[in-house]
Design an enzyme around this catalytic site. Sequence first.
Site, PDB file in Angstrom:
ATOM      1  CG  HIS A  75     -24.218  -5.906 121.437  1.00  0.00           C
ATOM      2  ND1 HIS A  75     -22.853  -5.756 121.460  1.00  0.00           N
ATOM      3  CD2 HIS A  75     -24.595  -6.131 122.728  1.00  0.00           C
ATOM      4  CE1 HIS A  75     -22.407  -5.892 122.703  1.00  0.00           C
ATOM      5  NE2 HIS A  75     -23.450  -6.131 123.484  1.00  0.00           N
ATOM      6  CE1 TYR A 387     -21.320  -8.138 113.983  1.00  0.00           C
ATOM      7  CE2 TYR A 387     -19.309  -7.376 112.932  1.00  0.00           C
ATOM      8  CZ  TYR A 387     -19.965  -7.879 114.035  1.00  0.00           C
ATOM      9  OH  TYR A 387     -19.259  -8.156 115.178  1.00  0.00           O
TER      10      TYR A 387
HETATM   11  C1  DHB Z   1     -15.352 -11.624 118.536  1.00  0.00           C
HETATM   12  C2  DHB Z   1     -14.566 -12.163 117.547  1.00  0.00           C
HETATM   13  C3  DHB Z   1     -14.648 -11.650 116.279  1.00  0.00           C
HETATM   14  O1  DHB Z   1     -13.897 -12.174 115.306  1.00  0.00           O
HETATM   15  C4  DHB Z   1     -15.476 -10.596 115.973  1.00  0.00           C
HETATM   16  O2  DHB Z   1     -15.486 -10.096 114.734  1.00  0.00           O
HETATM   17  C5  DHB Z   1     -16.255 -10.057 116.969  1.00  0.00           C
HETATM   18  C6  DHB Z   1     -16.187 -10.588 118.253  1.00  0.00           C
HETATM   19  C7  DHB Z   1     -15.265 -12.175 119.907  1.00  0.00           C
HETATM   20  O3  DHB Z   1     -14.484 -13.101 120.116  1.00  0.00           O
HETATM   21  O4  DHB Z   1     -15.967 -11.669 120.779  1.00  0.00           O
END
Ligand code: DHB
Length: 394
Positions: A75, A387
Amino acid sequence: MRAQRSQVAVVGAGPSGLLLSHLLAAADVESVVLESRSEEHVAARVRAGILEHSTVQLLTDAGLAGRLRAQGDEHRGIHLQWPHERHHVDFVDLTGRSVWVYGQTEVQKDLVDAARARGQDVRHEVADVALHDLAGDHPHVTFTDASGNPQRLDVDAVVGCDGAFGPGRAAVPEAVRSSWSRTYPYSWLGILADVPPSTDELIYAWHPDGFAMHSMRSATVSRLYLQVPNGTDVADWPDDRVWDALATRLGHGQDGWELTPGPVTGKSVLPMRSYVQTPMRHGRLFLAGDAAHTVPPTGAKGLNLAVADVALLAPALAALLREGNPALADAYSDTALRRVWRCTHFSWWMTTMLHTSGDPFDEQLQLSQLRWVATSEAGAAGLAENYAGLPIGF
Ligand code: DHB
Ligand code: FAD
């Protein structure tokens, strides 16, 4: 009691324990992994879903990313939204780094397969794991094996990869340890559903009713979350209620976007907590992953932080045990904690920006901050860099 020897005892066969044993083996360091649950139980735990750039790089370098690269989904960024507005934050444009959607269950499967292929000594369903003589150079671990026999394992180092509730954390004497924690006044209700995702990339949504997120596991499986009060009972959330709340909070019908519901195959409530314990090393005991720190899931950092810890720890243990060079082992706690605190802050920041607490002043600040993050390049770059992930040794 049968006595055995190895170089490293790793407590916990979750992602941090199994990855550490893999990296140690690659560096010619022998280890035994001790796990209290069955292999099937550990494999079935549905948890994290996002791998950041450096995690994918590390797994690739370790020869563990074949299936990830074939079946995972790369992504470019995330969608950030609040009522009537949705903005894409493009990590690749902003930082040159992407993230991958690949479930922790799949990472775990790849690590188990790799451990089996190299004949790694992983003992499941052990009990009574106790850590001894950690202050000296010759620690040992005692435990009861799956057949009920008492065992003793003599080693040069012990690593607690045993999560938030294992014996690792508590084995650092109270006199030398410090901890910081925050419990949040909300939890997540998460569902897994057999329905193609209604979005190309993850949606993080602020809404007056509470946060919602649309994630995924594959082209046919969706993973979605709702902010719920602490103490929520899943029995109070039948599937229709969950889908209705998700539709409202994620903006079904706005600008032609639709949320497609489908059969729910899993549902659970996850409390949210920040916790950091220092130091991450005491004598010949080292802590890695959730054993030393917990983050709320909003920033998708828990699993990535566990991977970053063991990426630092494996070369440190190899230098200590193979060459007698303690420099990296001595630096491990301070080096790891720089990233731990960065991710602790980022996870707290994402959590408090996106979850409603009922305070109208806070809501206006949240919306102002969201607009800045989503529409200013300077604001977006900060979110994107954290992130998609900072370098392992940040
Ligand atoms: C997922 C869990 C998360 O805490 C996050 O920030 C993004 C994705 C997941 O389980 O896909
Ligand atoms: P763990 O995966 O917890 O592994 C520790 C292992 O130690 C376990 O297998 C445990 O059985 C074993 N163990 C414990 N005690 C003993 C003992 N006494 N003896 C032997 N073995 C023992 N992160 C995200 O980024 N996104 C998410 O959506 C997300 N969801 C989560 C949901 C839940 C319910 C939980 C608990 C965590 C979630 N996380 C999530 C966090 C992420 O899954 C963890 O950060 C990650 O699993 C850390 O890996 P670890 O190997 O350090 O710890």
